[in-house]
Design a protein around this motif. Structure first.
Motif, PDB file in Angstrom:
ATOM      1  N   PHE A 271       0.837  -1.200   0.000  1.00 17.23           N
ATOM      2  CA  PHE A 271       0.000   0.000   0.000  1.00 17.23           C
ATOM      3  C   PHE A 271       0.872   1.251   0.000  1.00 17.23           C
ATOM      4  O   PHE A 271       1.859   1.323   0.723  1.00 17.23           O
ATOM      5  N   ILE A 272       0.480   2.213  -0.796  1.00 19.73           N
ATOM      6  CA  ILE A 272       1.253   3.450  -0.828  1.00 19.73           C
ATOM      7  C   ILE A 272       0.407   4.599  -0.280  1.00 19.73           C
ATOM      8  O   ILE A 272      -0.556   5.029  -0.912  1.00 19.73           O
ATOM      9  N   PRO A 273       0.752   5.086   0.918  1.00 15.38           N
ATOM     10  CA  PRO A 273      -0.022   6.176   1.496  1.00 15.38           C
ATOM     11  C   PRO A 273       0.190   7.478   0.730  1.00 15.38           C
ATOM     12  O   PRO A 273       1.298   7.771   0.290  1.00 15.38           O
ATOM     13  N   GLU A 274      -0.876   8.244   0.584  1.00 13.83           N
ATOM     14  CA  GLU A 274      -0.786   9.535  -0.087  1.00 13.83           C
ATOM     15  C   GLU A 274      -0.783  10.657   0.943  1.00 13.83           C
ATOM     16  O   GLU A 274      -1.202  10.462   2.079  1.00 13.83           O
ATOM     17  N   ARG A 275      -0.315  11.816   0.485  1.00 10.67           N
ATOM     18  CA  ARG A 275      -0.312  12.998   1.353  1.00 10.67           C
ATOM     19  C   ARG A 275      -1.734  13.325   1.796  1.00 10.67           C
ATOM     20  O   ARG A 275      -2.683  13.150   1.046  1.00 10.67           O
ATOM     21  N   THR A 276      -1.867  13.801   3.011  1.00  8.17           N
ATOM     22  CA  THR A 276      -3.186  14.164   3.483  1.00  8.17           C
ATOM     23  C   THR A 276      -3.182  15.615   3.958  1.00  8.17           C
ATOM     24  O   THR A 276      -2.186  16.302   3.806  1.00  8.17           O
ATOM     25  N   SER A 277      -4.298  16.073   4.499  1.00  8.51           N
ATOM     26  CA  SER A 277      -4.399  17.463   4.914  1.00  8.51           C
ATOM     27  C   SER A 277      -4.874  17.532   6.359  1.00  8.51           C
ATOM     28  O   SER A 277      -5.413  16.567   6.894  1.00  8.51           O
ATOM     29  N   ILE A 278      -4.669  18.696   6.984  1.00  8.01           N
ATOM     30  CA  ILE A 278      -5.130  18.896   8.350  1.00  8.01           C
ATOM     31  C   ILE A 278      -6.626  18.587   8.459  1.00  8.01           C
ATOM     32  O   ILE A 278      -7.081  17.947   9.399  1.00  8.01           O
ATOM     33  N   GLU A 279      -7.352  19.046   7.464  1.00 10.95           N
ATOM     34  CA  GLU A 279      -8.798  18.877   7.502  1.00 10.95           C
ATOM     35  C   GLU A 279      -9.174  17.393   7.542  1.00 10.95           C
ATOM     36  O   GLU A 279     -10.011  16.979   8.342  1.00 10.95           O
ATOM     37  N   GLU A 280      -8.543  16.607   6.700  1.00 11.10           N
ATOM     38  CA  GLU A 280      -8.839  15.175   6.675  1.00 11.10           C
ATOM     39  C   GLU A 280      -8.440  14.507   7.995  1.00 11.10           C
ATOM     40  O   GLU A 280      -9.177  13.682   8.528  1.00 11.10           O
ATOM     41  N   ILE A 281      -7.280  14.903   8.496  1.00 14.69           N
ATOM     42  CA  ILE A 281      -6.821  14.313   9.759  1.00 14.69           C
ATOM     43  C   ILE A 281      -7.838  14.602  10.860  1.00 14.69           C
ATOM     44  O   ILE A 281      -8.221  13.725  11.633  1.00 14.69           O
ATOM     45  N   MET A 282      -8.295  15.859  10.907  1.00 15.31           N
ATOM     46  CA  MET A 282      -9.291  16.237  11.913  1.00 15.31           C
ATOM     47  C   MET A 282     -10.564  15.406  11.785  1.00 15.31           C
ATOM     48  O   MET A 282     -11.109  14.928  12.771  1.00 15.31           O
ATOM     49  N   LEU A 283     -11.020  15.259  10.534  1.00 16.54           N
ATOM     50  CA  LEU A 283     -12.255  14.514  10.314  1.00 16.54           C
ATOM     51  C   LEU A 283     -12.122  13.064  10.766  1.00 16.54           C
ATOM     52  O   LEU A 283     -12.975  12.550  11.487  1.00 16.54           O
ATOM     53  N   TYR A 284     -11.030  12.430  10.359  1.00 17.64           N
ATOM     54  CA  TYR A 284     -10.850  11.018  10.717  1.00 17.64           C
ATOM     55  C   TYR A 284     -10.708  10.840  12.226  1.00 17.64           C
ATOM     56  O   TYR A 284     -11.276   9.924  12.805  1.00 17.64           O
ATOM     57  N   ILE A 285      -9.931  11.730  12.846  1.00 18.32           N
ATOM     58  CA  ILE A 285      -9.726  11.569  14.285  1.00 18.32           C
ATOM     59  C   ILE A 285     -11.012  11.812  15.055  1.00 18.32           C
ATOM     60  O   ILE A 285     -11.388  11.045  15.926  1.00 18.32           O
ATOM     61  N   SER A 286     -11.739  12.874  14.705  1.00 19.93           N
ATOM     62  CA  SER A 286     -12.938  13.165  15.489  1.00 19.93           C
ATOM     63  C   SER A 286     -14.012  12.119  15.222  1.00 19.93           C
ATOM     64  O   SER A 286     -14.747  11.736  16.124  1.00 19.93           O
ATOM     65  N   ARG A 287     -14.079  11.621  14.001  1.00 15.69           N
ATOM     66  CA  ARG A 287     -15.064  10.568  13.723  1.00 15.69           C
ATOM     67  C   ARG A 287     -14.674   9.292  14.455  1.00 15.69           C
ATOM     68  O   ARG A 287     -15.503   8.598  15.020  1.00 15.69           O
ATOM     69  N   GLY A 288     -13.373   9.014  14.481  1.00 15.48           N
ATOM     70  CA  GLY A 288     -12.868   7.854  15.201  1.00 15.48           C
ATOM     71  C   GLY A 288     -13.269   7.906  16.665  1.00 15.48           C
ATOM     72  O   GLY A 288     -13.674   6.911  17.248  1.00 15.48           O
ATOM     73  N   LYS A 289     -13.200   9.105  17.248  1.00 16.03           N
ATOM     74  CA  LYS A 289     -13.545   9.261  18.655  1.00 16.03           C
ATOM     75  C   LYS A 289     -15.013   8.941  18.914  1.00 16.03           C
ATOM     76  O   LYS A 289     -15.370   8.351  19.912  1.00 16.03           O
ATOM     77  N   GLU A 290     -15.855   9.398  17.972  1.00 18.18           N
ATOM     78  CA  GLU A 290     -17.289   9.235  18.183  1.00 18.18           C
ATOM     79  C   GLU A 290     -17.709   7.773  18.127  1.00 18.18           C
ATOM     80  O   GLU A 290     -18.599   7.346  18.831  1.00 18.18           O
ATOM     81  N   SER A 291     -17.035   7.006  17.272  1.00 16.57           N
ATOM     82  CA  SER A 291     -17.468   5.624  17.081  1.00 16.57           C
ATOM     83  C   SER A 291     -17.015   4.723  18.234  1.00 16.57           C
ATOM     84  O   SER A 291     -17.478   3.619  18.375  1.00 16.57           O
ATOM     85  N   VAL A 292     -16.076   5.220  19.046  1.00 15.57           N
ATOM     86  CA  VAL A 292     -15.586   4.399  20.164  1.00 15.57           C
ATOM     87  C   VAL A 292     -16.664   4.279  21.236  1.00 15.57           C
ATOM     88  O   VAL A 292     -17.293   5.255  21.578  1.00 15.57           O
TER      89      VAL A 292
END
Lengths: 292, 124
Positions: A271-292
């Motif tokens: 797998f080759i990871p691509e560059r991401t953005s602050i916005e995406e990181i925020m979305l994934y982390i906050s969504r991750g928190k909610e699903s826990v």
């Protein structure tokens, strides 16, 4: 003055504030001197409450806040005078002109610098003969920033100052920020929900979500440490869970946000990871928190 | 002096800066003793964060391309030819890797490949 020698301009240590419907929960982070920190989070996450607490405008139940190493409660007026503050929604009297503002501020601030002020007025093209009520929203905000920068300020605190402004004016304001930060003793702490502003100029990003700090980190590290992998849905389980921050699935595929990209790349060729953005990181982390 | 930053590049911004400054030093566009813009000034001009330019300068300093005098600024270091050669060698290796991959994919033998390189090399 003491202000110059401190490693951190602002130290927020474990503060808690409880309202009926909202709790600012054990919030801690530091704003290093000489840097620009962006303070992000959705509306109602606690940004303004935190800023008010820093400015000693509301009482904290627990924890402490230090500005240049001194408790923010009852901060000495000389230090207070070195903090420039801009809030969303200006509070100047409607009939004031630029000259009136200069006159009034020279009374309020012992270190008021008319020359600096008029320099900004010139640079930001603020009309001298108009009254405040005739100013556009962008002009009002620019005037507020000009005031905040014209009393020998070393720390600039802004709450949503660039929100609701068009890209050109936001750009001008970012220029002023970069100008201000040329002095290594100057620090900027600004809240915003416009991530692109942060993506450009901030050194650090602090993300608050639902009254809690999710991360407070160097922007570069955040961006270069994360990556996003577009893959087939059945491939998601092949990715080592220790790296996964969050997953987004659709009917036609999946995207996986991973951390520790360098280590991941060494261990996985598939797998080759691509560059991401602050916005995406925020979305994934906050969504991750909610699903826990 | 031009420094171009691409936001769509895979390379981190600090690396884009170090690569371009290194090239300028190797090519002689920047000479030993030349002063570089301050980190804060460069950040302002490029519209990037100070931490990013700091990282770039730190990497350049670590690699011996520049040195910093506290309170004065950063300067291009005396050119260490051995070092420059090392850098070039790395670059050549990188390109050759691609060439070899291409050759293998196309069933081109080592001898043929060497012949091509010899031709190109001697042409100039």
């Amino acid at each position: 003055m003491v202000a110059n020698t401190q490693k951190n301009a602002i130290e927020v240590d474990n503060i808690t504030i409880r309202y009926d419907d909202f709790t600012l929960d054990k919030v801690s982070f530091n704003v290093p001197s000489g840097s620009i920190m962006g303070f992000v989070g959705e509306n109602g996450a606690g940004k303004t409450t935190t800023i008010k607490a820093i400015l000693d405008l509301i009482r904290t139940e627990e924890g402490s806040i230090r500005i240049w190493g001194k408790p923010s409660k009852n901060l000495h007026k000389d230090l207070k005078a070195m903090i420039g503050v801009v809030f969303d929604g200006s509070n100047l009297h409607e009939n004031l002109t630029v000259d009136n503002v200069n006159f009034i501020m020279s009374d309020i601030y012992p270190n008021w610098r008319p020359k600096v002020f008029y320099n900004y007025v010139e640079k930001l093209k603020l009309p001298k003969n108009k009254k405040f009520k005739e100013f556009s929203r962008g002009m009002k905000m620019k005037l507020s920033i000009a005031i905040a920068l014209s009393h020998d300020s070393k720390l600039l605190i802004l709450d949503e100052a660039t929100s609701g402004l068009d890209p050109m004016i936001r750009d001008e304001i970012l220029d002023i920020f970069m100008e201000f930060i040329q002095d290594e003793e100057h620090t900027i702490f600004f809240s915003t929900h416009i991530i692109s502003d942060i993506e450009k100029i901030a050194d650090y990003v602090t993300f608050i979500h639902d009254g809690k700090i999710v991360f407070s980190e160097s922007k570069d590290e955040l961006i270069y440490n994360h990556g996003i992998i577009p893959c087939r849905k059945e491939d998601v389980q092949k990715i080592d869970k220790r790296f996964i921050v969050g997953t987004r699935q659709s009917n036609y595929g999946a995207e996986v946000m991973i951390r520790n990209v360098d280590e991941f790349k060494r261990k996985n060729r598939e797998f080759i990871p691509e560059r991401t953005s602050i916005e995406e990181i925020m979305l994934y982390i906050s969504r991750g928190k909610e699903s826990v | 002096m031009n420094i171009l930053i691409s936001n769509s590049s895979d390379k981190p911004i600090y690396e884009q800066i170090t690569i371009q400054l290194k090239q300028m030093i190797i090519s002689g566009e920047l000479r030993s003793g030349d002063q570089l813009p301050s980190m804060r000034m460069l950040a302002k001009e490029l519209r990037i964060s100070v931490i990013t330019t700091k990282r770039a300068y730190e990497d350049l300093e670590r690699d011996g391309f520049i040195y910093t005098v506290v309170g004065k600024g950063s300067y291009v270091a005396d050119k260490n030819m051995e070092f420059v050669r090392e850098e070039q060698l790395k670059l050549v290796e990188e390109h050759l890797n691609k060439a070899v991959d291409g050759a293998k994919a196309g069933g081109i033998s080592l001898d043929e490949l060497l012949e091509i390189i010899r031709m190109i090399y001697e042409e100039e």
